[in-house]
Motif scaffolding. Sequence first.
Motif, short mmCIF file in Angstrom:
data_model
loop_
_atom_site.label_atom_id
_atom_site.label_comp_id
_atom_site.label_asym_id
_atom_site.label_seq_id
_atom_site.Cartn_x
_atom_site.Cartn_y
_atom_site.Cartn_z
N TYR A 9 0.91 -1.17 -0.11
CA TYR A 9 0.03 -0.11 0.11
C TYR A 9 0.86 1.29 0.03
O TYR A 9 0.55 2.12 -0.73
CB TYR A 9 -1.05 -0.06 1.39
N TYR A 13 0.98 4.14 -2.98
CA TYR A 13 0.45 5.37 -2.44
C TYR A 13 1.49 6.10 -2.97
O TYR A 13 1.43 7.42 -3.38
CB TYR A 13 0.13 5.32 -1.00
N ALA A 44 -4.69 4.62 -7.48
CA ALA A 44 -5.53 5.16 -6.49
C ALA A 44 -6.58 3.95 -6.33
O ALA A 44 -7.05 3.61 -5.21
CB ALA A 44 -6.62 6.26 -6.97
N GLN A 45 -7.19 3.42 -7.63
CA GLN A 45 -8.09 2.30 -7.54
C GLN A 45 -7.53 1.23 -6.49
O GLN A 45 -8.10 0.37 -5.92
CB GLN A 45 -8.52 1.79 -8.90
N CYS A 47 -5.08 1.11 -4.49
CA CYS A 47 -4.80 1.33 -3.06
C CYS A 47 -6.28 1.17 -2.26
O CYS A 47 -6.35 0.57 -1.18
CB CYS A 47 -4.66 2.82 -2.87
N HIS A 48 -7.46 1.61 -3.16
CA HIS A 48 -8.60 1.66 -2.51
C HIS A 48 -8.81 0.09 -2.43
O HIS A 48 -9.60 -0.37 -1.20
CB HIS A 48 -9.43 2.19 -3.34
N LEU A 50 -6.98 -2.42 -1.79
CA LEU A 50 -6.10 -3.16 -0.89
C LEU A 50 -6.67 -2.91 0.60
O LEU A 50 -6.91 -3.55 1.31
CB LEU A 50 -4.96 -2.34 -0.78
N LEU A 51 -7.10 -1.47 0.58
CA LEU A 51 -7.78 -0.92 1.94
C LEU A 51 -9.07 -1.78 2.23
O LEU A 51 -9.25 -2.30 3.48
CB LEU A 51 -8.05 0.46 2.10
N ALA A 54 -8.39 -5.57 3.14
CA ALA A 54 -7.44 -5.97 4.13
C ALA A 54 -7.90 -6.51 5.45
O ALA A 54 -9.38 -6.39 5.68
CB ALA A 54 -6.72 -4.72 4.64
#
Lengths: 77, 404
Positions: A9, A13, A44-45, A47-48, A50-51, A54
């Motif tokens: 991440y 980022y 960005a997508q 990262c989103h 991943l979050l 998680a």
Amino acid sequence: MDGLPTLSYEEAYEKLEQTVAALQDGHLSLEDALAYYEEGMKLAQYCHTLLEKAELRVQQLRVTDEGELEIEPLDLA
Amino acid sequence: MLFPDTPAVWSVAQLSRYLKELLETDEVVREVWVRGEISGCKTYASGHCYFTLKDAEAQLPCVFFKHARQRSTAPELRDGMAIAAGGHISFYERDGKLQLYVEQVELLGEGALYLRFEQLKARLAAEGLFEAERKRPLPPAPQVVGIVTSLQAAALRDMLRVLRTRYPLARVVLAPTLVQGAEAPAAIARALDFLNEHGEADVIIVARGGGSIEELWAFNEEIVARAIARSRIPVISGVGHETDVTIADFVADLRASTPTAAATAAVPNLADWLAELQERRQELTLLLDDLLLRYREDLDRAERELARQSPRSRLERLQQQLDGTIETLQSEMQHKLVLQRERLRGTALRLHSLSPLLTLARGFAVVRRAEDQRIVISIQQVQPGDRLDIQVADGRISATVNTQ
């Protein structure tokens, strides 16, 4: 964007911030600007996702009979 | 019989001496430890302290001399303190009093624990273990969180819940340990060392839920403090409730008031990250829109510039220039003509005003000799009989000179 699935991440980022900075710089050709934009949105997508996906992984350290340290998953019921 | 020369009727002094020797040679009381509560404690100017040690059923007078007090590590004795006093029993003949002559004092119960706490705290502080400069910064986004706590405790579940909610990106490595009892301090130290040896943790939480001072006592032990101090990985302590402060809390790189607070301090909040992501996305879009707008404006400007430079427009421009010049020329010309006309008129008027004909109108005449038309201005110029032409305003008169 090769190697994207293996980015952490933080790494993804960081790259996203870099594309924003490049666009802010303002001296890009139109073609480059569009390429950076597209890459930025993909990051960005990523990262989103991943979050959102998680899940906390919990493991336990223990000492084997030989005195070695071993790690194994822990499931607390 | 211990003392062969004992009389049948004793003097007080003899009996007193006997009792004294009896006590001072007795195996049990010549070196004894007694526990009880202090009452009637009084210290004199001499430095000697007298008190009574009592329990529910009995009491014992005690004297604590100045030299023994100075050697003692115990704090000031006060009524109500629970102590264990070590010394010897004897008989003070002058007052006929049996006393414990105190050499050593140990605090019991909470008082004892408190003293140990203060002593260790002072010693470790003197070594610099609590210094702010020693404290390492915590990693802002740890990938692996190490936890040292009991496997069964609610504190562990609480911490996992906080971590799962705030920061599921992390991996937790648990080093389970006893957290109270005699074996706990060594076990906690060992768990810290294991996590360091394994090496993957970016931060370690040492935690135990709330309890009494005795239950939390393991975290006041030196072995635990040393293990935290030598940990290469930063340590957050979360022991007990808000008001519980242990030695571990002083040595740790960060003290959190509870295990839950420790977990909260260890990791960032994903919700913040999601918000940041959203901002970055918006920023990207705005920047691109901005860029596109600028490109479009540049294009428009170039088109306009191009249109200005085209042959037809150049022609038009030149034509316009020409028309303009012609117009200027014409108006200049006009202007000049007007000026000339004016000048002419002016000059004509002046001429007219200077005209001799006007003089003639006033009665003057121009006399000329008829033969050569020369103007006569002197009588010398004529003789009697010469013909003259006299010009007056409205014509000429022919005349002859009669006399001068």
